[in-house]
Design a protein around this motif. Structure first.
Motif, PDB file in Angstrom:
ATOM      1  N   THR A  72       0.839  -1.192   0.000  1.00 52.16           N
ATOM      2  CA  THR A  72       0.000   0.000   0.000  1.00 52.16           C
ATOM      3  C   THR A  72       0.876   1.244   0.000  1.00 52.16           C
ATOM      4  OG1 THR A  72      -1.778  -1.160   1.153  1.00 52.16           O
ATOM      5  CG2 THR A  72      -1.800   1.238   1.275  1.00 52.16           C
ATOM      6  N   GLN A  73       1.959   1.218   0.761  1.00 46.97           N
ATOM      7  CA  GLN A  73       2.862   2.365   0.807  1.00 46.97           C
ATOM      8  C   GLN A  73       3.487   2.630  -0.561  1.00 46.97           C
ATOM      9  OE1 GLN A  73       6.064   2.011   3.629  1.00 46.97           O
ATOM     10  NE2 GLN A  73       6.671   4.138   3.402  1.00 46.97           N
ATOM     11  N   GLY A  74       3.841   1.587  -1.289  1.00 40.21           N
ATOM     12  CA  GLY A  74       4.387   1.752  -2.632  1.00 40.21           C
ATOM     13  C   GLY A  74       3.374   2.381  -3.573  1.00 40.21           C
ATOM     14  N   PHE A  75       2.132   1.896  -3.481  1.00 39.45           N
ATOM     15  CA  PHE A  75       1.068   2.492  -4.280  1.00 39.45           C
ATOM     16  C   PHE A  75       0.890   3.961  -3.913  1.00 39.45           C
ATOM     17  CE2 PHE A  75      -0.441  -1.733  -5.530  1.00 39.45           C
ATOM     18  CZ  PHE A  75      -0.962  -1.483  -6.784  1.00 39.45           C
ATOM     19  N   ASN A  76       0.844   4.252  -2.616  1.00 35.72           N
ATOM     20  CA  ASN A  76       0.656   5.637  -2.176  1.00 35.72           C
ATOM     21  C   ASN A  76       1.744   6.545  -2.730  1.00 35.72           C
ATOM     22  OD1 ASN A  76      -1.641   4.996  -0.753  1.00 35.72           O
ATOM     23  ND2 ASN A  76      -0.627   4.921   1.231  1.00 35.72           N
ATOM     24  N   SER A  77       2.979   6.069  -2.745  1.00 35.06           N
ATOM     25  CA  SER A  77       4.083   6.865  -3.284  1.00 35.06           C
ATOM     26  C   SER A  77       3.888   7.150  -4.763  1.00 35.06           C
ATOM     27  CB  SER A  77       5.415   6.136  -3.077  1.00 35.06           C
ATOM     28  OG  SER A  77       5.700   5.999  -1.711  1.00 35.06           O
ATOM     29  N   VAL A 131      -5.611   8.176 -10.527  1.00 33.48           N
ATOM     30  CA  VAL A 131      -6.901   7.523 -10.273  1.00 33.48           C
ATOM     31  C   VAL A 131      -6.844   6.060 -10.689  1.00 33.48           C
ATOM     32  CG1 VAL A 131      -9.346   7.507 -10.898  1.00 33.48           C
ATOM     33  CG2 VAL A 131      -8.211   9.678 -10.377  1.00 33.48           C
ATOM     34  N   GLU A 132      -6.186   5.781 -11.811  1.00 37.14           N
ATOM     35  CA  GLU A 132      -6.025   4.396 -12.265  1.00 37.14           C
ATOM     36  C   GLU A 132      -5.270   3.571 -11.224  1.00 37.14           C
ATOM     37  OE1 GLU A 132      -3.637   1.942 -15.755  1.00 37.14           O
ATOM     38  OE2 GLU A 132      -3.990   4.078 -16.023  1.00 37.14           O
ATOM     39  N   LEU A 133      -4.241   4.143 -10.636  1.00 34.42           N
ATOM     40  CA  LEU A 133      -3.475   3.426  -9.609  1.00 34.42           C
ATOM     41  C   LEU A 133      -4.324   3.161  -8.364  1.00 34.42           C
ATOM     42  CD1 LEU A 133       0.029   5.105  -9.907  1.00 34.42           C
ATOM     43  CD2 LEU A 133      -0.551   2.720 -10.399  1.00 34.42           C
ATOM     44  N   VAL A 134      -5.199   4.095  -8.003  1.00 37.08           N
ATOM     45  CA  VAL A 134      -6.115   3.847  -6.885  1.00 37.08           C
ATOM     46  C   VAL A 134      -6.994   2.635  -7.202  1.00 37.08           C
ATOM     47  CG1 VAL A 134      -8.102   4.736  -5.594  1.00 37.08           C
ATOM     48  CG2 VAL A 134      -6.136   6.213  -6.006  1.00 37.08           C
ATOM     49  N   GLU A 135      -7.500   2.575  -8.417  1.00 36.01           N
ATOM     50  CA  GLU A 135      -8.354   1.446  -8.821  1.00 36.01           C
ATOM     51  C   GLU A 135      -7.572   0.134  -8.807  1.00 36.01           C
ATOM     52  OE1 GLU A 135     -11.590   1.423  -9.032  1.00 36.01           O
ATOM     53  OE2 GLU A 135     -11.653   3.590  -8.688  1.00 36.01           O
ATOM     54  N   SER A 175      -6.389  -4.960  -6.087  1.00 38.55           N
ATOM     55  CA  SER A 175      -5.280  -5.846  -5.727  1.00 38.55           C
ATOM     56  C   SER A 175      -5.514  -6.609  -4.427  1.00 38.55           C
ATOM     57  CB  SER A 175      -3.986  -5.038  -5.587  1.00 38.55           C
ATOM     58  OG  SER A 175      -3.993  -4.308  -4.365  1.00 38.55           O
ATOM     59  N   GLY A 176      -6.428  -6.105  -3.624  1.00 39.48           N
ATOM     60  CA  GLY A 176      -6.655  -6.743  -2.328  1.00 39.48           C
ATOM     61  C   GLY A 176      -5.813  -6.149  -1.214  1.00 39.48           C
ATOM     62  N   LEU A 177      -4.884  -5.253  -1.572  1.00 37.02           N
ATOM     63  CA  LEU A 177      -4.115  -4.555  -0.541  1.00 37.02           C
ATOM     64  C   LEU A 177      -5.033  -3.541   0.146  1.00 37.02           C
ATOM     65  CD1 LEU A 177      -0.808  -3.850  -2.479  1.00 37.02           C
ATOM     66  CD2 LEU A 177      -1.078  -5.383  -0.524  1.00 37.02           C
ATOM     67  N   PRO A 178      -4.751  -3.215   1.398  1.00 40.23           N
ATOM     68  CA  PRO A 178      -5.608  -2.244   2.084  1.00 40.23           C
ATOM     69  C   PRO A 178      -5.522  -0.864   1.432  1.00 40.23           C
ATOM     70  CG  PRO A 178      -3.880  -3.072   3.562  1.00 40.23           C
ATOM     71  CD  PRO A 178      -3.686  -3.722   2.238  1.00 40.23           C
ATOM     72  N   PHE A 212      -6.339   8.562  -1.378  1.00 40.66           N
ATOM     73  CA  PHE A 212      -7.189   9.589  -1.970  1.00 40.66           C
ATOM     74  C   PHE A 212      -6.669  10.990  -1.661  1.00 40.66           C
ATOM     75  CE2 PHE A 212      -9.835   5.852  -1.612  1.00 40.66           C
ATOM     76  CZ  PHE A 212     -10.479   5.822  -2.834  1.00 40.66           C
ATOM     77  N   ASN A 213      -6.242  11.196  -0.422  1.00 38.19           N
ATOM     78  CA  ASN A 213      -5.768  12.524  -0.019  1.00 38.19           C
ATOM     79  C   ASN A 213      -4.585  12.988  -0.846  1.00 38.19           C
ATOM     80  OD1 ASN A 213      -7.737  12.658   1.918  1.00 38.19           O
ATOM     81  ND2 ASN A 213      -6.372  12.351   3.642  1.00 38.19           N
ATOM     82  N   SER A 214      -3.697  12.060  -1.194  1.00 36.92           N
ATOM     83  CA  SER A 214      -2.515  12.461  -1.958  1.00 36.92           C
ATOM     84  C   SER A 214      -2.897  13.062  -3.307  1.00 36.92           C
ATOM     85  CB  SER A 214      -1.553  11.290  -2.137  1.00 36.92           C
ATOM     86  OG  SER A 214      -2.155  10.239  -2.840  1.00 36.92           O
ATOM     87  N   ILE A 215      -4.021  12.634  -3.865  1.00 33.58           N
ATOM     88  CA  ILE A 215      -4.507  13.225  -5.111  1.00 33.58           C
ATOM     89  C   ILE A 215      -5.268  14.509  -4.815  1.00 33.58           C
ATOM     90  CG2 ILE A 215      -5.924  12.908  -7.176  1.00 33.58           C
ATOM     91  CD1 ILE A 215      -5.579   9.863  -6.783  1.00 33.58           C
ATOM     92  N   MET A 216      -6.184  14.448  -3.875  1.00 38.55           N
ATOM     93  CA  MET A 216      -7.045  15.598  -3.579  1.00 38.55           C
ATOM     94  C   MET A 216      -6.250  16.842  -3.197  1.00 38.55           C
ATOM     95  SD  MET A 216     -10.337  14.057  -1.623  1.00 38.55           S
ATOM     96  CE  MET A 216     -10.283  12.335  -1.347  1.00 38.55           C
ATOM     97  N   LEU A 217      -5.155  16.637  -2.474  1.00 38.99           N
ATOM     98  CA  LEU A 217      -4.363  17.777  -2.018  1.00 38.99           C
ATOM     99  C   LEU A 217      -3.592  18.451  -3.149  1.00 38.99           C
ATOM    100  CD1 LEU A 217      -3.087  16.311   1.358  1.00 38.99           C
ATOM    101  CD2 LEU A 217      -4.826  18.085   1.049  1.00 38.99           C
TER     102      LEU A 217
END
Length: 122
Positions: free
Chosen positions: A27-32, A47-51, A56-59, A65-70
């Motif tokens: 999840t941390q890798g995705f967030n980055s 947005v595609e990466l969020v989907e 993926s089943g990861l939490p 979402f915040n990383s995009i919204m901000l």
């Protein structure tokens, strides 16, 4: 782009052309990666990466979402509303920081009305 492929690979996220099913994604890798795409104004990719993270089943956390919204600017209010709606649809409660960012993007009448419609669903 080549830069996006390198970023995804370094986070352990296989690209769509990969035939390997093994992944060390977190999840941390995705967030980055999501944050990097958002900072580069690559909204569709973020947005595609969020989907991909959700499927993926990861939490998935509000940080995704915040990383995009901000990072959103005034013309991306539709992306902002889409993110809030998706956030709610998967059972997450939007955090105050993300909602403030979305509210600042959705200041005109049409955008504000659309945001209120989504928030009333909760």
């Amino acid at each position: 782009s080549r830069h996006a492929q390198i970023l995804l690979h370094s986070a352990g996220i296989p690209d769509a052309s990969s035939t390997s099913s093994s992944s060390t994604a977190t999840t941390q890798g995705f967030n980055s990666c999501i944050s990097a795409c958002a900072k580069a104004s690559e909204w569709a990719r973020a947005v595609e990466l969020v989907e991909v993270l959700i499927s993926s089943g990861l939490p998935c956390t509000p940080v995704c979402f915040n990383s995009i919204m901000l990072q959103l600017g005034g013309r991306e209010w539709e992306v902002a509303i889409q993110l809030v709606e998706r956030h709610i649809n998967i059972g997450l409660r939007p955090e105050l920081a993300g909602l403030r960012a979305v509210a600042s993007v959705c200041q005109d009448g049409l955008a504000a009305a659309a945001l209120m419609k989504v928030l009333k669903k909760t």
